[in-house]
Design an enzyme around this catalytic site. Structure first.
Site, PDB file in Angstrom:
ATOM      1  N   GLY A 140       0.817  -1.221   0.000  1.00 27.80           N
ATOM      2  CA  GLY A 140       0.000   0.000   0.000  1.00 27.80           C
ATOM      3  C   GLY A 140       0.846   1.265   0.000  1.00 27.80           C
ATOM      4  CG  MET A 148       0.629   5.196   4.959  1.00 26.73           C
ATOM      5  SD  MET A 148       1.849   6.519   5.181  1.00 26.73           S
ATOM      6  CE  MET A 148       2.482   6.121   6.798  1.00 26.73           C
ATOM      7  N   GLY A 194      -0.518   1.940  12.492  1.00 26.88           N
ATOM      8  CA  GLY A 194      -0.873   3.234  11.922  1.00 26.88           C
ATOM      9  C   GLY A 194      -2.277   3.231  11.360  1.00 26.88           C
ATOM     10  CB  THR A 217      -7.155   5.573  11.227  1.00 31.98           C
ATOM     11  OG1 THR A 217      -7.228   5.602   9.799  1.00 31.98           O
ATOM     12  CG2 THR A 217      -5.963   6.377  11.687  1.00 31.98           C
ATOM     13  CG  HIS A 258      -7.278  12.517   4.978  1.00 29.87           C
ATOM     14  ND1 HIS A 258      -7.809  13.210   6.046  1.00 29.87           N
ATOM     15  CD2 HIS A 258      -6.109  11.972   5.426  1.00 29.87           C
ATOM     16  CE1 HIS A 258      -6.991  13.091   7.085  1.00 29.87           C
ATOM     17  NE2 HIS A 258      -5.964  12.357   6.737  1.00 29.87           N
ATOM     18  CG  HIS A 259      -5.767   9.966   0.157  1.00 28.31           C
ATOM     19  ND1 HIS A 259      -6.325   8.720   0.064  1.00 28.31           N
ATOM     20  CD2 HIS A 259      -5.091   9.985   1.351  1.00 28.31           C
ATOM     21  CE1 HIS A 259      -6.000   7.998   1.116  1.00 28.31           C
ATOM     22  NE2 HIS A 259      -5.245   8.749   1.928  1.00 28.31           N
ATOM     23  CE  LYS A 292      -8.567   9.053   6.950  1.00 29.40           C
ATOM     24  NZ  LYS A 292      -7.805   7.861   7.388  1.00 29.40           N
ATOM     25  N   GLY A 305      -8.565   9.316  11.926  1.00 29.60           N
ATOM     26  CA  GLY A 305      -8.146   8.963  13.285  1.00 29.60           C
ATOM     27  C   GLY A 305      -7.509  10.150  13.985  1.00 29.60           C
ATOM     28  CB  THR A 306      -5.243  12.813  12.755  1.00 31.79           C
ATOM     29  OG1 THR A 306      -4.393  11.824  12.186  1.00 31.79           O
ATOM     30  CG2 THR A 306      -4.423  13.922  13.355  1.00 31.79           C
TER      31      THR A 306
HETATM   32  N1  LIG Z   1      -0.996   6.743  11.474  1.00 31.56           N
HETATM   33  C1  LIG Z   1      -0.571   7.461  10.441  1.00 31.56           C
HETATM   34  O1  LIG Z   1       0.304   8.349  10.570  1.00 31.56           O
HETATM   35  C2  LIG Z   1      -1.138   7.182   9.096  1.00 31.56           C
HETATM   36  C3  LIG Z   1      -2.155   6.282   8.985  1.00 31.56           C
HETATM   37  N2  LIG Z   1      -2.656   5.937   7.772  1.00 31.56           N
HETATM   38  C4  LIG Z   1      -3.652   4.883   7.781  1.00 31.56           C
HETATM   39  O2  LIG Z   1      -3.015   3.677   7.324  1.00 31.56           O
HETATM   40  C5  LIG Z   1      -3.956   2.841   6.661  1.00 31.56           C
HETATM   41  C6  LIG Z   1      -3.418   2.464   5.291  1.00 31.56           C
HETATM   42  O3  LIG Z   1      -3.308   3.631   4.507  1.00 31.56           O
HETATM   43  P1  LIG Z   1      -2.740   3.584   3.011  1.00 31.56           P
HETATM   44  O4  LIG Z   1      -1.390   3.014   2.974  1.00 31.56           O
HETATM   45  O5  LIG Z   1      -2.987   4.941   2.480  1.00 31.56           O
HETATM   46  O6  LIG Z   1      -3.775   2.550   2.332  1.00 31.56           O
HETATM   47  P2  LIG Z   1      -3.579   1.666   1.020  1.00 31.56           P
HETATM   48  O7  LIG Z   1      -4.949   1.243   0.603  1.00 31.56           O
HETATM   49  O8  LIG Z   1      -2.712   2.368   0.045  1.00 31.56           O
HETATM   50  O9  LIG Z   1      -2.767   0.380   1.538  1.00 31.56           O
HETATM   51  C7  LIG Z   1      -3.300  -0.619   2.332  1.00 31.56           C
HETATM   52  C8  LIG Z   1      -2.770  -1.946   1.825  1.00 31.56           C
HETATM   53  O10 LIG Z   1      -3.127  -2.967   2.735  1.00 31.56           O
HETATM   54  C9  LIG Z   1      -3.662  -4.067   2.009  1.00 31.56           C
HETATM   55  N3  LIG Z   1      -4.517  -4.840   2.889  1.00 31.56           N
HETATM   56  C10 LIG Z   1      -5.864  -4.741   3.102  1.00 31.56           C
HETATM   57  N4  LIG Z   1      -6.250  -5.646   4.009  1.00 31.56           N
HETATM   58  C11 LIG Z   1      -5.138  -6.342   4.370  1.00 31.56           C
HETATM   59  C12 LIG Z   1      -4.896  -7.401   5.291  1.00 31.56           C
HETATM   60  N5  LIG Z   1      -5.873  -7.977   5.989  1.00 31.56           N
HETATM   61  N6  LIG Z   1      -3.613  -7.858   5.412  1.00 31.56           N
HETATM   62  C13 LIG Z   1      -2.606  -7.325   4.685  1.00 31.56           C
HETATM   63  N7  LIG Z   1      -2.796  -6.334   3.786  1.00 31.56           N
HETATM   64  C14 LIG Z   1      -4.033  -5.827   3.655  1.00 31.56           C
HETATM   65  C15 LIG Z   1      -4.354  -3.413   0.851  1.00 31.56           C
HETATM   66  O11 LIG Z   1      -4.595  -4.317  -0.200  1.00 31.56           O
HETATM   67  P3  LIG Z   1      -5.899  -4.055  -1.141  1.00 31.56           P
HETATM   68  O12 LIG Z   1      -5.652  -2.738  -1.793  1.00 31.56           O
HETATM   69  O13 LIG Z   1      -5.916  -5.204  -2.076  1.00 31.56           O
HETATM   70  O14 LIG Z   1      -7.060  -4.032  -0.196  1.00 31.56           O
HETATM   71  C16 LIG Z   1      -3.353  -2.337   0.462  1.00 31.56           C
HETATM   72  O15 LIG Z   1      -2.343  -2.836  -0.388  1.00 31.56           O
HETATM   73  C17 LIG Z   1      -5.266   3.650   6.644  1.00 31.56           C
HETATM   74  O16 LIG Z   1      -6.055   3.258   7.746  1.00 31.56           O
HETATM   75  C18 LIG Z   1      -4.816   5.088   6.853  1.00 31.56           C
HETATM   76  O17 LIG Z   1      -5.795   5.867   7.454  1.00 31.56           O
HETATM   77  C19 LIG Z   1      -2.198   6.502   6.626  1.00 31.56           C
HETATM   78  C20 LIG Z   1      -1.211   7.451   6.670  1.00 31.56           C
HETATM   79  C21 LIG Z   1      -0.581   7.867   7.921  1.00 31.56           C
HETATM   80  O1  LIG Z   2      -5.522   7.838   5.451  1.00 33.60           O
HETATM   81  C1  LIG Z   2      -4.582   8.652   5.530  1.00 33.60           C
HETATM   82  O2  LIG Z   2      -3.932   9.053   4.540  1.00 33.60           O
HETATM   83  C2  LIG Z   2      -4.216   9.146   6.850  1.00 33.60           C
HETATM   84  N1  LIG Z   2      -4.775   8.601   7.894  1.00 33.60           N
HETATM   85  C3  LIG Z   2      -4.516   8.911   9.252  1.00 33.60           C
HETATM   86  C4  LIG Z   2      -5.776   9.394   9.933  1.00 33.60           C
HETATM   87  O3  LIG Z   2      -6.861   8.851   9.678  1.00 33.60           O
HETATM   88  O4  LIG Z   2      -5.686  10.309  10.761  1.00 33.60           O
HETATM   89  C5  LIG Z   2      -3.329   9.819   9.435  1.00 33.60           C
HETATM   90  C6  LIG Z   2      -3.148  10.832   8.361  1.00 33.60           C
HETATM   91  O5  LIG Z   2      -4.151  11.786   8.495  1.00 33.60           O
HETATM   92  C7  LIG Z   2      -3.182  10.194   6.986  1.00 33.60           C
END
Ligand SMILES: NC(=O)C1=CN([C@@H]2O[C@H](COP(=O)(O)OP(=O)(O)OC[C@H]3O[C@@H](n4cnc5c(N)ncnc54)[C@H](OP(=O)(O)O)[C@@H]3O)[C@@H](O)[C@H]2O)C=CC1
Ligand SMILES: O=C(O)C1=N[C@H](C(=O)O)C[C@H](O)C1
Length: 278
Positions: free
Chosen positions: A16, A18, A111, A113, A167-168, A171, A177-178
């Site tokens: 994904g 992140m 991470g 949310t 956000h994009h 999401k 979550g923030t």
């Molecule tokens: N805490 C922080 O600072 C931040 C938190 N986030 C949060 O992180 C999460 C992910 O964000 P992001 O990377 O943008 O999302 P993406 O959709 O880009 O990536 C998530 C990945 O996880 C895969 N996935 C889904 N379910 C599973 C599972 N059960 N096991 C393993 N892999 C799985 C997805 O596959 P598929 O696409 O096939 O479903 C995808 O490749 C979100 O909840 C976002 O809000 C994001 C940025 C910062």
């Molecule tokens: O989905 C995101 O991109 C992000 N998710 C987190 C949230 O839900 O607060 C952190 C950040 O805002 C990016």
């Protein structure tokens, strides 16, 4: 550095947005070893996690959807530090992933949310019983911690506040979550915000956003072209005080993620929020 000093890391959600950043950051960290790259997305099975993340050399760590065998394998690597699972997956997946990791003695750094308060409580009690560290971090960027601290300070002097998170549009969860965490921090100040001045009627349901703890409203914007942004707007007669944080690149989260991987090894229970480990 000898192997026993390395922290073995599994990245869940490795394909994904992140997850790819985390794969790069862990691969470049001198005290960590990327042991597993888990992702359920069918089109990425078997691909090298490093190449997928944009590294010039393969890491020889293939993407797989087999979390439990990987947790078992890392748990068995007794000559290394205890293992850590970093989870950036999906709100529907994260609870089960974290339960599984704790069951294997692998420390989760989360991470993702969208966990409900009940799920967080349940994970806290599970981690506590297992004496296993677990970090739930709604936002890994230092800028957001500073914004939240400034918001807490301002909330002593302002009685009116609303939060806008932007956000994009890929999401899954809203509000972010923030934003939920920011509202909780303000609510902990022990007062109710936004006392009603007039009787409001929403002509379109949701026009005034959602009401979180202590009357704090959260508005969620989803648009292509955005990454992650938040405003906390305080109002008082004759003045507006606006705090804003913008993420322009997901690398902003990586110092926080690496710090959390190191810190979770020192914990024996669940801790929520980056500010607690700085
Ligand atoms: N805490 C922080 O600072 C931040 C938190 N986030 C949060 O992180 C999460 C992910 O964000 P992001 O990377 O943008 O999302 P993406 O959709 O880009 O990536 C998530 C990945 O996880 C895969 N996935 C889904 N379910 C599973 C599972 N059960 N096991 C393993 N892999 C799985 C997805 O596959 P598929 O696409 O096939 O479903 C995808 O490749 C979100 O909840 C976002 O809000 C994001 C940025 C910062
Ligand atoms: O989905 C995101 O991109 C992000 N998710 C987190 C949230 O839900 O607060 C952190 C950040 O805002 C990016």
């Amino acid at each position: 550095m000898a192997n026993q000093n390395l922290i073995p890391v599994i990245v869940s959600g490795a394909a994904g947005k992140m997850g790819r950043e985390v794969v790069k950051a862990v691969a470049q960290a001198p005290d960590m070893s990327l042991m597993g790259a888990i992702d359920t997305s069918p089109e990425h099975q078997g691909k090298d996690a490093g190449e997928l993340a944009g590294l010039s050399e393969p890491l020889e760590v293939p993407i797989t959807n087999q979390l439990e065998p990987m947790l078992g394998y890392v748990a068995g690597e007794r000559h290394m530090q205890p293992g850590v699972m970093v989870d950036f997956t999906h709100p529907d997946a994260v609870y089960d992933n974290v339960r599984s990791a704790i069951a294997y003695g692998i420390r989760p750094v989360v991470g993702t949310t969208g966990l409900s308060p009940e799920q967080i409580e349940d994970l806290a009690s599970f981690a506590d019983k297992a004496s296993t560290g677990c970090l739930l971090i709604p936002n890994f960027s230092i800028g957001m911690v500073l914004l939240q601290q400034a918001a807490v300070t301002a909330s002593q002097y302002f009685d009116h506040v609303e939060i806008i998170e932007l956000h994009h549009n890929q999401k899954a969860d809203a509000p972010s979550g923030t934003a939920i965490q920011t509202a909780q921090m303000l609510a902990e100040m022990g007062k109710t915000f936004n006392p009603a001045i007039v009787k409001e009627t929403e002509k379109l349901p949701g026009a005034r956003g959602s009401v979180a703890d202590e009357g704090i409203r959260i508005h969620s914007i989803r648009l292509p072209g955005l990454i992650a942004h938040q405003e906390v707007i305080f109002g008082a007669p004759g003045q507006i005080y606006t705090l804003r944080h913008d993420t322009s690149d997901r690398s902003a989260y990586m110092p926080g993620v690496l710090l959390a991987i190191r810190k979770v090894l020192q914990l024996k229970s669940l801790v929520y929020g980056l500010e607690k480990i700085l």
